[in-house]
Design an enzyme around this catalytic site. Sequence first.
Site, PDB file in Angstrom:
ATOM      1  N   GLU A  70       0.816  -1.199   0.000  1.00 28.39           N
ATOM      2  CA  GLU A  70       0.000   0.000   0.000  1.00 28.39           C
ATOM      3  C   GLU A  70       0.858   1.261   0.000  1.00 28.39           C
ATOM      4  OE1 GLU A  70      -4.120  -1.431   1.830  1.00 28.39           O
ATOM      5  OE2 GLU A  70      -2.615  -1.037   3.343  1.00 28.39           O
TER       6      GLU A  70
ATOM      7  N   CYS B 291       3.514   8.405   0.870  1.00 29.04           N
ATOM      8  CA  CYS B 291       3.858   7.535   1.990  1.00 29.04           C
ATOM      9  C   CYS B 291       4.124   6.141   1.420  1.00 29.04           C
ATOM     10  CB  CYS B 291       2.667   7.532   2.957  1.00 29.04           C
ATOM     11  SG  CYS B 291       2.880   6.441   4.348  1.00 29.04           S
TER      12      CYS B 291
ATOM     13  N   CYS C 150       4.273  -6.428   8.263  1.00 31.05           N
ATOM     14  CA  CYS C 150       5.394  -6.035   9.126  1.00 31.05           C
ATOM     15  C   CYS C 150       5.562  -7.086  10.221  1.00 31.05           C
ATOM     16  CB  CYS C 150       5.137  -4.673   9.762  1.00 31.05           C
ATOM     17  SG  CYS C 150       6.523  -4.094  10.772  1.00 31.05           S
TER      18      CYS C 150
ATOM     19  N   CYS D 217       3.547  -4.263  16.456  1.00 37.57           N
ATOM     20  CA  CYS D 217       3.137  -3.305  17.487  1.00 37.57           C
ATOM     21  C   CYS D 217       1.624  -3.442  17.714  1.00 37.57           C
ATOM     22  CB  CYS D 217       3.497  -1.885  17.071  1.00 37.57           C
ATOM     23  SG  CYS D 217       5.260  -1.693  16.766  1.00 37.57           S
TER      24      CYS D 217
ATOM     25  N   CYS E  92      -0.998  -1.110  15.845  1.00 37.22           N
ATOM     26  CA  CYS E  92      -0.808  -0.898  14.407  1.00 37.22           C
ATOM     27  C   CYS E  92      -1.464  -2.011  13.592  1.00 37.22           C
ATOM     28  CB  CYS E  92       0.691  -0.824  14.112  1.00 37.22           C
ATOM     29  SG  CYS E  92       1.086  -0.731  12.367  1.00 37.22           S
TER      30      CYS E  92
ATOM     31  N   GLY F  53       5.641  -1.607   7.148  1.00 39.56           N
ATOM     32  CA  GLY F  53       6.980  -2.141   7.327  1.00 39.56           C
ATOM     33  C   GLY F  53       7.927  -1.281   8.134  1.00 39.56           C
TER      34      GLY F  53
ATOM     35  N   SER G 126       9.551   6.542  16.148  1.00 44.28           N
ATOM     36  CA  SER G 126       8.241   6.226  16.714  1.00 44.28           C
ATOM     37  C   SER G 126       8.408   5.889  18.185  1.00 44.28           C
ATOM     38  CB  SER G 126       7.632   5.031  15.958  1.00 44.28           C
ATOM     39  OG  SER G 126       7.287   5.433  14.672  1.00 44.28           O
TER      40      SER G 126
ATOM     41  N   CYS H  22      -2.172   6.427   8.915  1.00 47.50           N
ATOM     42  CA  CYS H  22      -1.069   5.683   9.516  1.00 47.50           C
ATOM     43  C   CYS H  22      -1.596   4.526  10.341  1.00 47.50           C
ATOM     44  CB  CYS H  22      -0.270   6.563  10.456  1.00 47.50           C
ATOM     45  SG  CYS H  22       0.510   7.911   9.641  1.00 47.50           S
TER      46      CYS H  22
HETATM   47  N1  SAH Z   1       7.640   0.921  11.074  1.00 49.07           N
HETATM   48  C1  SAH Z   1       7.907   2.313  11.052  1.00 49.07           C
HETATM   49  C2  SAH Z   1       7.316   3.035   9.870  1.00 49.07           C
HETATM   50  C3  SAH Z   1       5.888   2.719   9.516  1.00 49.07           C
HETATM   51  S1  SAH Z   1       4.600   3.146  10.638  1.00 49.07           S
HETATM   52  C4  SAH Z   1       7.462   2.959  12.355  1.00 49.07           C
HETATM   53  O1  SAH Z   1       6.731   2.342  13.092  1.00 49.07           O
HETATM   54  O2  SAH Z   1       7.885   4.080  12.591  1.00 49.07           O
HETATM   55  C5  SAH Z   1       4.345   4.844  10.408  1.00 49.07           C
HETATM   56  C6  SAH Z   1       3.774   5.580  11.604  1.00 49.07           C
HETATM   57  O3  SAH Z   1       2.403   5.245  11.839  1.00 49.07           O
HETATM   58  C7  SAH Z   1       4.501   5.259  12.885  1.00 49.07           C
HETATM   59  O4  SAH Z   1       4.790   6.406  13.633  1.00 49.07           O
HETATM   60  C8  SAH Z   1       3.519   4.401  13.568  1.00 49.07           C
HETATM   61  O5  SAH Z   1       3.757   4.343  14.908  1.00 49.07           O
HETATM   62  C9  SAH Z   1       2.214   5.061  13.208  1.00 49.07           C
HETATM   63  N2  SAH Z   1       1.030   4.260  13.535  1.00 49.07           N
HETATM   64  C10 SAH Z   1       0.920   2.939  13.598  1.00 49.07           C
HETATM   65  N3  SAH Z   1      -0.311   2.576  14.000  1.00 49.07           N
HETATM   66  C11 SAH Z   1      -1.013   3.722  14.174  1.00 49.07           C
HETATM   67  C12 SAH Z   1      -2.349   4.008  14.576  1.00 49.07           C
HETATM   68  N4  SAH Z   1      -3.213   3.040  14.866  1.00 49.07           N
HETATM   69  N5  SAH Z   1      -2.722   5.301  14.648  1.00 49.07           N
HETATM   70  C13 SAH Z   1      -1.853   6.289  14.343  1.00 49.07           C
HETATM   71  N6  SAH Z   1      -0.588   6.085  13.959  1.00 49.07           N
HETATM   72  C14 SAH Z   1      -0.168   4.809  13.870  1.00 49.07           C
HETATM   73 FE1  SF4 Z   2       5.643  -2.297  11.989  1.00 46.15          FE
HETATM   74 FE2  SF4 Z   2       5.795   0.360  12.390  1.00 46.15          FE
HETATM   75 FE3  SF4 Z   2       3.431  -0.930  12.520  1.00 46.15          FE
HETATM   76 FE4  SF4 Z   2       5.229  -1.311  14.439  1.00 46.15          FE
HETATM   77  S1  SF4 Z   2       4.201   0.615  13.911  1.00 46.15           S
HETATM   78  S2  SF4 Z   2       4.043  -2.925  13.411  1.00 46.15           S
HETATM   79  S3  SF4 Z   2       7.119  -1.230  13.273  1.00 46.15           S
HETATM   80  S4  SF4 Z   2       4.717  -0.705  10.720  1.00 46.15           S
END
Ligand code: SAH
Ligand code: SF4
Length: 340
Positions: A81, A94, A101, A105, A108, A151, A206, A326
């Site tokens: 995506e 983006c 991934c 987390c 996410c 990722g 992050s 995100c």
């Molecule tokens: N893996 C990397 C890059 C991709 S995620 C990382 O985690 O930084 C991109 C951003 O989206 C990160 O800051 C992540 O924490 C955020 N993100 C993930 N889940 C989210 C959610 N449910 N609401 C808002 N931001 C989120």
């Molecule tokens: Fe992967 Fe970033 Fe999502 Fe964590 S927040 S699962 S590192 S994409």
Amino acid sequence: MFEDFVRENNLQGYRLKQLYQQYYTEAIESWDALTTWPLDLREKLKKAIPFSKLENFQEYVSEDRKTIKALSFTKEGFPVETVLMKYSKRNTICVSCMSGCPVGCTFCATGQMGFNKNLDTQEIVDQVLYFKRKLSKEGEKITNIVYMGMGEPMLNLENVVRSIDILTDPEKVALGKRRITVSTVGYIEQLDQFLSMDLGVKIALSLHAPNQELREKLMPTAAKNNPLNKLMEVLKDYQERTNKKITYEYILIKDINDKEEHAEELAELLKGQIALVNLIRLNPSPLIPFKPSSMNKTRLFQAILNEEGINNTLRYSYGDEINAACGQLANIQRNAKQNH
Ligand code: SAH
Ligand code: SF4
């Protein structure tokens, strides 16, 4: 890839420059449009190298038409995506560096869908070129790129670095280095390696929690193996060496990390650094068990950071209804308008 083709076919160096110019800089629509090459050579290239490794692009457009999500597939059929956000005179792409991934987390959606594979360099660049071609037809340009799709960039470092090289090479996509941001959850060893390369791109960490314990709850895999104190040392070193600002992303999750004491602790953690805290209210997803903080809590959190002199912004998230915000990139399509 192109370099091998040119070498194997004993072509002269200027052929490569022509190819870069038309493919990356002009963003032609197909190999047939590579008009600086003679037809026979073009046909040969067409057989040897796919114009795009990612296929079957489908677009999902938000109601205000300012966010467009492109879903595409790798050769193996894994989803990828990419999101274009057209806001405040910017066209930000983006990109994903993986399909899925492995970090998992808890907040996410991408993390919850599991891991398919690391994208290769071309698959990362394909995503950018897809939108570059689209924008170019509208007389517009890409202004920014964020590695914030699916990722974790530090776990696919080689391809991420190679893709940055292509995107910033003046003979290729030619984007300014400071227009690119790499977001990471903070794998210390790889991050240290990445920072020492001094690529000149921006870094976003992050963070999401001001202490190790809470971080481990929210992002167990990443946090357990990468203690916060060590992570902060690496970032502080970089900061002192380069004087470059680091962005810290902090998702506000209702009743989890949005209390006054968390704001105080966060301010303490970042004191003395040139830091920008990017506050993001959690984007809800059916795949995750959390809710966004209320607007009141969000404002209070922000007020404490302001009081403590910590630079911060509240990021609005775009593309919610098409699951393009995100953490929502998980190849689930709800209520989405699809453009074929
Ligand atoms: N893996 C990397 C890059 C991709 S995620 C990382 O985690 O930084 C991109 C951003 O989206 C990160 O800051 C992540 O924490 C955020 N993100 C993930 N889940 C989210 C959610 N449910 N609401 C808002 N931001 C989120
Ligand atoms: Fe992967 Fe970033 Fe999502 Fe964590 S927040 S699962 S590192 S994409």
